[in-house]
Motif scaffolding. Structure first.
Motif, PDB file in Angstrom:
ATOM      1  N   TRP A  51      -3.739   1.176   8.502  1.00 38.04           N
ATOM      2  CA  TRP A  51      -2.784   1.588   7.456  1.00 38.04           C
ATOM      3  C   TRP A  51      -2.385   3.058   7.641  1.00 38.04           C
ATOM      4  O   TRP A  51      -1.228   3.425   7.573  1.00 38.04           O
ATOM      5  CB  TRP A  51      -3.420   1.366   6.079  1.00 38.04           C
ATOM      6  CG  TRP A  51      -2.694   2.011   4.932  1.00 38.04           C
ATOM      7  CD1 TRP A  51      -2.766   3.304   4.537  1.00 38.04           C
ATOM      8  CD2 TRP A  51      -1.783   1.368   4.028  1.00 38.04           C
ATOM      9  NE1 TRP A  51      -1.977   3.520   3.443  1.00 38.04           N
ATOM     10  CE2 TRP A  51      -1.354   2.339   3.109  1.00 38.04           C
ATOM     11  CE3 TRP A  51      -1.309   0.080   3.911  1.00 38.04           C
ATOM     12  CZ2 TRP A  51      -0.478   2.059   2.082  1.00 38.04           C
ATOM     13  CZ3 TRP A  51      -0.436  -0.213   2.885  1.00 38.04           C
ATOM     14  CH2 TRP A  51      -0.019   0.765   1.984  1.00 38.04           C
ATOM     15  N   PHE A  69       1.749  -2.657  -2.427  1.00 41.43           N
ATOM     16  CA  PHE A  69       2.660  -1.843  -1.627  1.00 41.43           C
ATOM     17  C   PHE A  69       3.638  -1.036  -2.477  1.00 41.43           C
ATOM     18  O   PHE A  69       4.661  -0.559  -1.987  1.00 41.43           O
ATOM     19  CB  PHE A  69       3.455  -2.699  -0.617  1.00 41.43           C
ATOM     20  CG  PHE A  69       2.613  -3.589   0.226  1.00 41.43           C
ATOM     21  CD1 PHE A  69       1.837  -3.064   1.253  1.00 41.43           C
ATOM     22  CD2 PHE A  69       2.553  -4.959  -0.014  1.00 41.43           C
ATOM     23  CE1 PHE A  69       1.046  -3.884   2.026  1.00 41.43           C
ATOM     24  CE2 PHE A  69       1.761  -5.782   0.758  1.00 41.43           C
ATOM     25  CZ  PHE A  69       0.995  -5.238   1.782  1.00 41.43           C
ATOM     26  N   THR A  78       6.525 -14.268   3.150  1.00 42.68           N
ATOM     27  CA  THR A  78       6.797 -13.202   4.113  1.00 42.68           C
ATOM     28  C   THR A  78       7.969 -12.378   3.613  1.00 42.68           C
ATOM     29  O   THR A  78       8.895 -12.916   3.005  1.00 42.68           O
ATOM     30  CB  THR A  78       7.129 -13.784   5.495  1.00 42.68           C
ATOM     31  OG1 THR A  78       8.297 -14.606   5.385  1.00 42.68           O
ATOM     32  CG2 THR A  78       5.974 -14.599   6.032  1.00 42.68           C
ATOM     33  N   VAL A  99       5.609  -8.134   6.407  1.00 39.23           N
ATOM     34  CA  VAL A  99       4.400  -8.466   5.652  1.00 39.23           C
ATOM     35  C   VAL A  99       4.263  -9.980   5.542  1.00 39.23           C
ATOM     36  O   VAL A  99       5.226 -10.682   5.228  1.00 39.23           O
ATOM     37  CB  VAL A  99       4.429  -7.845   4.240  1.00 39.23           C
ATOM     38  CG1 VAL A  99       3.150  -8.191   3.484  1.00 39.23           C
ATOM     39  CG2 VAL A  99       4.581  -6.328   4.336  1.00 39.23           C
ATOM     40  N   LEU A 159       0.159  -6.681   7.704  1.00 38.11           N
ATOM     41  CA  LEU A 159       1.355  -5.827   7.682  1.00 38.11           C
ATOM     42  C   LEU A 159       1.562  -5.312   9.100  1.00 38.11           C
ATOM     43  O   LEU A 159       0.646  -4.737   9.694  1.00 38.11           O
ATOM     44  CB  LEU A 159       1.167  -4.667   6.702  1.00 38.11           C
ATOM     45  CG  LEU A 159       2.320  -3.650   6.589  1.00 38.11           C
ATOM     46  CD1 LEU A 159       2.484  -3.184   5.158  1.00 38.11           C
ATOM     47  CD2 LEU A 159       2.072  -2.438   7.485  1.00 38.11           C
TER      48      LEU A 159
END
Length: 954
Positions: free
Chosen positions: A432, A450, A478, A495, A514
């Protein structure tokens, strides 16, 4: 046996029995714990590894689905592909970019061996491995499953390129506009490298006494750290049979063989019938117990030795007074009165013996109690030590598992994330930080996962999307996120989210991956730009032209529309005379003017070179089409200025309408192209509406072109000869060789039809040389038969004359056949002379220099006939049939023919009249002193053996 020995032996046997019993119970206890610990460890390892493998296969499926839906595949593959192997996909721009993308993908993903696309018929259309192109894989089960709409991972198969054992991951490719995903137009396939994937199993067990592998429902090994065992079955038949049948989730079993006992445990991979297996040697598992037992036996032996020494010493102490008393007694019996032994039990010695015995008994009891306490303490200490060692070993195992999990996360190219809906907690793997460029992330979710990466509007949209899926009980979702990093870079993340529902169908956790797809998005945009725009003008190109028409037809966005296609008249002359740089500038200026026609309903395209097109939606009425035509032609009324020079240009245009002129894009494009070329043939600066008869003519033209390409090899071309007769002697003196072509049904095709097509396609060059060689060989054969006449004439096309090696090829054929050059006469027309450039002006002089005769055919139909008679070194003048037809009825034609014959004779030329069909025409020409005639009056064109008969008669 003395009391001393008896006492020592009894105590020693008792001690040995106690120690042996303790060792036996200790060995059973530790071996049982080791086996159970090992089983638990194997089960935990299998659980973790089965999840890892499930994620591994799921990731491969996600990868191949992503590729199948990517813009690159849609742009480069879906819109245009041909399953004709002669149309090599590797030399198309679209496929070059796609193959390069696949090569880069495989190079950056160690788990992948190859990535390729299969057409609906099973041919490899694009691939990271060039050797695999056009391989037919239609018999593969994964291809059949994918064509039926399934995403599938194959069983272990042999790669047809290098023979390695691999797995294929395949998914259907749907048409870009197929929202319902019902039309499969291809298969996206990745190959999992079995050897590299087997590296995941390397650390599951110690290779010295165990092994781990992945096996399918038929007992075939899929992954194995030993490369040579991949694709084989287990060497132990009992174990191989154990894996057949319907798999349970997990199981374990001990197998006994003649050499060793094997403990086998497996766990079935989720959503598959494959099993991850760990196999260990039971003797290796119990090796620690064996070592502990040996140590205990050694300790027991040492304790027994020490106990023997101690017992012997104490026995001596205990029995010493008794021996002394015994000696006193023997002395007393011998007569020593100082000691009285008959009252042994009552005197001090007897009491001392009793006290001593009692004391020794107490001492022995105390010693045994101390020994027992000591042994108990030792046992407690040993137990504590074992517990500590077990705790330490579990800590090490836990650390190893955590390291493996961390390694799996770090090695992934995707961020692994999880959102706990009940606790509103968010977790993401360490990748990340690298992808987002942020120092951390919000572990507490306020609105939606997010949320820190997107603005308020996107947060609300994403929240609504999640809630919609939860209401519909949809597991997978998605979406793409656009995120502006701290460095000002705009990143795009893809994602994938999976929702878990509890027993009440309420969502309680969402997890997924991700992936940074910024480079892929940029690459797709670049590829789109290259694939769909003209690099010179920036207009949409032919690919976009066909794609847009296809889209309009499929989406039915317009009930009717018109297509205009035009090119610039004589543009090739501008390029040839002024150069391509100036020609490109002119094309750019034309494009700038055409921009004024663009609107929501009209789109302009630059198809190629000087060719443009317009697609006008909702344009059906004739007056609207005429108004559009007026607007287009109005753009070319004003001259174009380039570097101070002005150019007036005209265009030829074809128009076709949907749906009247065709229901498919192929038909519309073909018809508008046909109409445009019809406009160019009728008149420059004109336009033509498509009519069905044009397609019929075009189809016939293609049929004849195909026939011409194989005519020589299939013996569909033959030569006939038109005899020429001397008017004075009325004898056969020469012949003109004529070419005839037969179709597949044996019907003759007129030279007026197939010769122009042969010239247009360039096939006339091969046909012309074949005809010339055939005539020379035939004439040579006649000479060898004793038959000879003045010469034989062969027609020559302007395309042949423009060949740089024309003279060299003609002379080579003459030398090859052995014919004299003066026996050959080449016929050219005035129209040919108009089309010969300056470099070829002296070609007739070169022919005559080498002794070859030249005849001017169709005289009188050109534009500069008299100048040619004056300038060119020709031998024969052939008067065209159009002047002979009216010779009997037209005084003007008779006078013109008479003067032409007289003028030719003045110039020293032989005159041949063509198309003589009546006796009256022959007599008139005889009066005008014409040298020779040819036509049906004397003979029609005949084959070579009839020439022999005619010559003998003559």
């Amino acid at each position: 046996m003395t009391i001393k020995r008896k006492l020592s032996l009894v105590v020693l046997l008792f001690t040995a029995m106690v120690l042996l019993l303790m060792n036996s119970f200790y060995y059973l206890y530790i071996s049982n714990n080791l086996i159970n610990d090992n089983k638990n460890e194997i089960e935990q390892t299998l659980d973790i590894q089965s999840i890892a493998l499930s994620n591994f296969f799921h990731t491969r499926e996600v990868e191949v689905k992503y590729l199948a839906k990517s813009k690159l595949v849609n742009d480069a593959y879906i819109n245009y592909f041909s399953e004709n192997p002669n149309n090599d996909a590797t030399y198309k721009t679209e496929y070059i970019a796609l193959n390069a993308y696949f090569e880069d993908l495989v190079a950056n993903n160690s788990a992948l061996r190859d990535a390729f696309i299969l057409s609906p018929k099973g041919y490899v259309m694009a691939s990271s491995e060039p050797r695999s192109l056009w391989i037919d894989l239609s018999d593969r089960q994964y291809f059949i499953d994918a064509m039926s709409g399934k995403t599938t991972i194959s069983n272990l198969l042999v790669d047809r390129i290098d023979g390695e054992s691999v797995l294929f991951v395949a998914t259907p490719i749907y048409a870009d506009n197929d929202i319902q995903n019902t039309t499969v137009i291809g298969v996206m396939t990745n190959i999992i490298d079995g050897v590299k994937a087997s590296e995941m199993l390397r650390n599951l067990t110690n290779i010295s006494f165990g092994k781990a592998y992945l096996i399918d429902q038929d007992g075939m090994i899929i992954f194995h750290t030993t490369k040579d065992l991949i694709g084989t079955r287990h060497v132990e038949n009992e174990i191989a049979t154990y894996f057949l049948g319907t798999p349970e989730i997990s199981d374990s079993k001990l197998f006994k063989s003649t050499q060793q006992n094997l403990y086998v445990a497996y766990h079935t991979i989720e959503n598959t019938s494959w099993r991850i297996v760990i196999e260990q040697n039971e003797s290796a598992i119990l090796s620690s117990a064996y070592r502990a037992l040996g140590i205990m036996l050694l300790i027991t032996l040492l304790v027994l030795v020490i106990a023997t020494l101690i017992i012997a010493k104490f026995a001596k102490i205990i029995t010493g007074p008794i021996v002394s008393l015994s000696q006193v007694m023997r002395q007393t019996i011998s007569g020593d009165l100082s000691v009285r032994s008959q009252h042994l039990s009552d005197d001090e010695v007897g009491q001392l013996a009793k006290d001593l015995n009692h004391m020794l008994d107490e001492l022995t009891g105390a010693y045994e109690e101390v020994e027992a306490k000591n042994e108990e303490l030792i046992a407690t200490e040993e137990e504590l030590r074992q517990n500590y060692e077990q705790l330490y070993a579990q800590k090490i195992k836990l650390s190893e598992i955590q390291n493996k999990y961390k390694l799996a996360l770090d090695g992934s190219s995707a961020v692994i994330w999880e959102w706990d809906l009940n606790l509103s907690l968010f977790f993401a793997s360490e990748l990340w930080y690298k992808l987002t460029g942020r120092d951390g992330y919000n572990t507490k979710v306020e609105l939606v996962a997010f949320e820190e990466l997107i603005d308020a509007k996107e947060q609300e949209r994403l929240k609504n999307q999640f809630f919609f899926n939860w209401r519909k009980k949809i597991e997978n979702i998605t979406f793409d996120l656009t995120y502006l990093s701290n460095k000002g870079e705009q990143l795009t993340f893809h994602v994938i989210a999976t929702t878990l529902y509890d027993e009440e169908d309420k969502p309680y956790k969402v997890s997924g991956t991700l992936i940074d797809i910024t480079k892929e998005r940029e690459m797709s945009q670049k590829i789109y730009q290259l694939a769909f725009t003209n690099s010179l003008t920036g207009f949409a190109n032919r690919t976009a032209f066909i794609t847009d028409i296809t889209q309009v037809i499929m989406d039915q966005t317009s009930k009717s529309f018109s297509v205009f296609q035009f090119d610039i008249d004589h543009f090739a002359r501008i390029n040839d005379s002024l150069g391509h740089i100036l020609g490109d500038q002119l094309l750019i200026l034309v494009a700038e003017r055409l921009k004024s026609l663009s609107s929501d309903l009209v789109k302009v395209y630059h198809l190629s070179a000087d060719e443009y097109a317009l697609v006008a939606l909702e344009l059906e009425k004739l007056e609207d089409i005429n108004q559009t035509l007026k607007s287009i032609y109005g753009l070319f009324e004003t001259p174009f200025e380039i570097e101070g020079r002005f150019f007036y240009i005209s265009i030829s245009m074809g128009i076709t309408k949907y749906p009247y002129d065709g229901l498919t894009v192929e038909r519309l494009v073909q018809n508008v192209d046909t109409a445009m070329y019809a406009a160019k043939k009728t008149n420059r600066s004109s336009y033509v509406f498509y009519e069905s008869v044009m397609s019929e003519n075009a189809t016939r033209k293609i049929e004849i072109e195909d026939l011409l390409r194989t005519a020589i090899h299939e013996n569909r071309v033959r030569m006939v000869y038109q005899p020429q007769f001397d008017l004075k002697s009325e004898t056969f003196v020469s012949a003109e060789a004529l070419m005839r072509l037969e179709d597949q049904n044996g019907k003759l095709i007129s030279p007026l039809v197939f010769i122009p097509i042969a010239e247009e396609t360039g096939l006339i060059v091969e046909l012309g040389y074949w005809a010339f060689r055939n005539v020379c060989k035939t004439y040579k054969a006649w000479q060898e038969m004793g038959i000879s006449f003045e010469s034989v004439s062969v027609n020559v096309s302007v395309v042949q004359l423009k060949q740089s090696d024309f003279i060299e090829e003609i002379l080579s054929i003459i030398d090859e056949t052995g014919i004299a050059p003066d026996k050959i006469e080449l016929e050219i027309t005035e129209s040919i002379l108009l089309d010969i450039d300056m470099a070829n002006e002296n070609i007739i002089d070169q022919l005559k220099f080498h002794g070859i005769k030249v005849a001017l055919d169709d005289f009188g139909t050109g534009y500069s006939s008299l100048s040619y008679l004056r300038q060119l070194a020709i031998n024969t003048l052939k008067i065209d049939k159009s002047f002979i037809n009216n010779l009997s009825d037209s005084k003007k034609d008779r006078e013109l023919v008479r003067q032409v014959i007289g003028l030719a004779h003045e110039l020293g030329l032989k005159v041949v009249a063509e198309g003589v069909e009546t006796e009256e025409q022959s007599q008139i020409l005889s009066q005008f002193l014409c040298d020779s005639i040819q036509g049906f009056y004397y003979s029609k064109p005949i084959i070579e053996r009839e020439i022999v008969s005619l010559m003998k008669k003559s």
